[in-house]
Design a protein around this motif. Structure first.
Motif, PDB file in Angstrom:
ATOM      1  N   ASN A   1      18.620  -0.404  33.514  1.00 26.06           N
ATOM      2  CA  ASN A   1      18.820  -1.279  32.355  1.00 26.06           C
ATOM      3  C   ASN A   1      19.866  -0.673  31.421  1.00 26.06           C
ATOM      4  O   ASN A   1      19.583   0.260  30.680  1.00 26.06           O
ATOM      5  CB  ASN A   1      17.487  -1.468  31.613  1.00 26.06           C
ATOM      6  N   GLU A   2      21.079  -1.209  31.456  1.00 24.93           N
ATOM      7  CA  GLU A   2      22.140  -0.688  30.593  1.00 24.93           C
ATOM      8  C   GLU A   2      21.811  -0.829  29.115  1.00 24.93           C
ATOM      9  O   GLU A   2      22.334  -0.091  28.282  1.00 24.93           O
ATOM     10  CB  GLU A   2      23.469  -1.395  30.899  1.00 24.93           C
ATOM     11  N   ASN A   3      20.930  -1.775  28.785  1.00 23.79           N
ATOM     12  CA  ASN A   3      20.568  -2.005  27.389  1.00 23.79           C
ATOM     13  C   ASN A   3      19.301  -1.253  26.970  1.00 23.79           C
ATOM     14  O   ASN A   3      18.724  -1.540  25.915  1.00 23.79           O
ATOM     15  CB  ASN A   3      20.375  -3.511  27.148  1.00 23.79           C
TER      16      ASN A   3
ATOM     17  N   ASN B   1      24.760   6.647  26.242  1.00 20.59           N
ATOM     18  CA  ASN B   1      24.526   6.037  27.551  1.00 20.59           C
ATOM     19  C   ASN B   1      23.892   7.031  28.530  1.00 20.59           C
ATOM     20  O   ASN B   1      24.259   7.110  29.702  1.00 20.59           O
ATOM     21  CB  ASN B   1      25.840   5.492  28.141  1.00 20.59           C
TER      22      ASN B   1
ATOM     23  N   SER C   1      21.360   3.846  23.640  1.00 18.97           N
ATOM     24  CA  SER C   1      22.000   3.659  22.332  1.00 18.97           C
ATOM     25  C   SER C   1      21.948   4.924  21.478  1.00 18.97           C
ATOM     26  O   SER C   1      22.660   5.014  20.470  1.00 18.97           O
ATOM     27  CB  SER C   1      21.353   2.498  21.583  1.00 18.97           C
TER      28      SER C   1
END
Length: 258
Positions: A137-139, A149, A144
């Motif tokens: 999940n990049e989000n 990252n 953050s």
């Protein structure tokens, strides 16, 4: 009598790394520990000795290659650590940052690449890498923190290990707890499915001591090789759970590939 495995542990003074080192030291007939750290004073405080510890920096491949000489196994327990930016204002969320030379790209990607390359050059035949769940999940909120990252870079390093040709075991732990190990049922999964749909709605967490035990068992169990998996635990007091003691059965549930 079998020769003990020569095990090289990086991140040896970290909260999980030190537990792995202590477990290996408890079984001298099976393992010979060689620890790697930056701070000699911290090693002395934690272990009461500097014997069999090497000092260097994962950002400097030369220090790794010399220290890895003669080892058959590498355990990677290094990770970038976010730092809080001052004291948050009342009612405000704290902000985090990474030192410029210790951002996740440097530590969690390039630092791990350096370790993998040094291990390959030194003839290491098995690498156990402890990572984190959430990398699909990049989000994910962890990405953050300090705009680092961190889970993305960890995932890239995992792929690099798989592509290296060295036997691998990739353990992606859930939220780490500073609680006793050996008291819970351990659960394995893949691709963050247990984060998306937690089994029975349980917390996706695990004691560091249980992660350390899985690392040690992975060194012994052939079926743990060339596997990558997520790892959490049932709550200690969950009804109907059985404390995990059969690690052969646990690793049988895991699969190859990222």
């Amino acid at each position: 009598m079998t020769t003990p495995l020569q095990v090289f542990v990086t991140g040896a003074t970290g909260r999980t790394g030190s537990l792995v080192c202590q477990k290996l030291q408890q079984h001298p007939q099976q393992f010979t520990l060689r620890g790697f750290a930056r701070n000699s004073e911290k090693v002395q405080q934690l272990f009461g000795t500097k014997d069999n510890f090497f000092f260097g920096d994962i950002r400097d491949p030369k220090t790794l290659i010399k220290a890895l000489e003669g080892c058959s196994t590498l355990v990677i327990l290094t990770s970038a650590t976010p730092q809080m930016k001052g004291m948050p204002q009342p009612g405000m969320r704290p902000e985090f940052t990474f030192p410029n030379d210790e951002i996740p790209q440097v530590i969690d990607y390039q630092g791990q690449v350096n370790q993998i390359d040094a291990a390959k050059a030194s003839g290491v035949n098995h690498i156990v890498l402890v990572g984190s769940m959430g990398g699909t999940n990049e989000n994910h909120p962890l990405n953050s923190l300090g705009n680092g990252n961190i889970l993305i870079w960890k995932r890239k390093a995992e792929q690099y290990l798989i592509d290296s040709g060295i036997d691998y075991t990739i353990i992606r732990a859930g939220g780490l707890l500073d609680q006793p190990g050996g008291k819970r049922e351990l659960l394995v999964g893949k691709n963050d499915t247990m984060l998306i749909n937690p089994p029975d709605g349980i917390p996706t967490s695990i004691p560091r001591a249980d992660v350390a035990e899985v690392v040690v068992q992975a060194l012994l169990e052939p079926n743990a090789r060339n596997k990558a998996f997520d790892l959490i635990s049932q709550p200690e007091d969950a009804p109907g759970t059985v404390v995990t003691t059969d690690f052969v059965a646990l690793f049988a549930q895991t699969t190859p590939g990222l």
